[in-house]
Enzyme design. Structure first.
Site, short mmCIF file in Angstrom:
data_model
loop_
_atom_site.label_atom_id
_atom_site.label_comp_id
_atom_site.label_asym_id
_atom_site.label_seq_id
_atom_site.Cartn_x
_atom_site.Cartn_y
_atom_site.Cartn_z
N HIS A 46 11.34 -57.07 -91.95
CA HIS A 46 12.44 -57.70 -91.21
C HIS A 46 13.50 -56.65 -90.88
O HIS A 46 13.48 -55.55 -91.44
CB HIS A 46 13.08 -58.81 -92.07
N HIS A 131 17.42 -50.26 -87.65
CA HIS A 131 16.10 -49.77 -88.02
C HIS A 131 15.35 -50.86 -88.79
O HIS A 131 15.93 -51.87 -89.19
CB HIS A 131 16.21 -48.51 -88.90
#
Length: 195
Positions: A46, A131
């Site tokens: 995630h 990221h």
């Protein structure tokens, strides 16, 4: 975890099998270097917007109420490039980069920070760095080979997802790795028409 405290974070889930498949293929390629890696499990991959840590249960309810004020339209996130934190000489975290959609994610992070400030939650000193963590490096074993592969894949394209929700999640640490559970999902609003 102590009683009454909930380990939690705010995240965007990856709900695209093609993107997840590309990431898992890359994880396997990194594993074949013989590097000492702890891979993030497919179901746990995630984008973390904000890690909250262990917070009191009552605060979780307050955060849910306040999060409802955040408004965002559905947007696309594009995943491109492989990199490491803090550096190739001392890799600790392997990540997939985010190109398109980084600004929208940063805006949601800023809105979250404002809300958390009103609830007297300490600000995130590191700020938001868009990221996707895919592995952690546990030791320097076969580091040269690992960093060679990372360098080769610095421009790799992984695909894109549509972001239509942001989720407050509970993280339960187990001997088999963390288990995540949704506490609240904030849905995107219908896009506004400008002009």
């Amino acid at each position: 975890m102590s009683d009454g405290l909930i380990r939690s974070f705010v995240a965007v889930d990856l709900n695209d099998d093609r993107v997840l498949g590309n990431i898992v293929d890359t994880q396997q390629k990194l594993s074949r270097t013989g590097g000492d890696l702890k891979l993030v499990e497919r179901q746990n991959i995630h984008i973390t917007l904000r890690f909250l840590g262990e917070i009191p249960r009552e605060l979780v309810h307050e955060i849910i109420e306040q999060i409802k004020q955040i408004k965002f339209s559905r947007f696309e996130v594009e995943f491109k490039g492989l990199g490491v934190f803090p550096s190739l000489r001392q890799p600790r975290v392997l990540w997939v980069g985010i190109e398109k959609g980084a600004e929208e994610l940063a805006r949601i992070f800023e809105d979250l920070e404002k809300i958390l400030r009103t609830l007297r939650v300490q600000p995130d000193r590191r700020g938001f760095s868009p990221h996707l963590t895919i592995a952690r490096v546990r030791s320097g074993r076969n580091r040269a080979e690992l960093t060679r592969i990372v360098s080769e894949m610095e421009d790799k394209e992984f695909g894109s997802i549509d972001v239509d929700s942001v989720r407050l999640k509970k993280s339960t640490l187990t001997p088999h790795g963390p288990m995540y559970e949704d506490l609240y999902a904030l849905q995107a609003t219908a896009p506004e028409t400008h002009r």
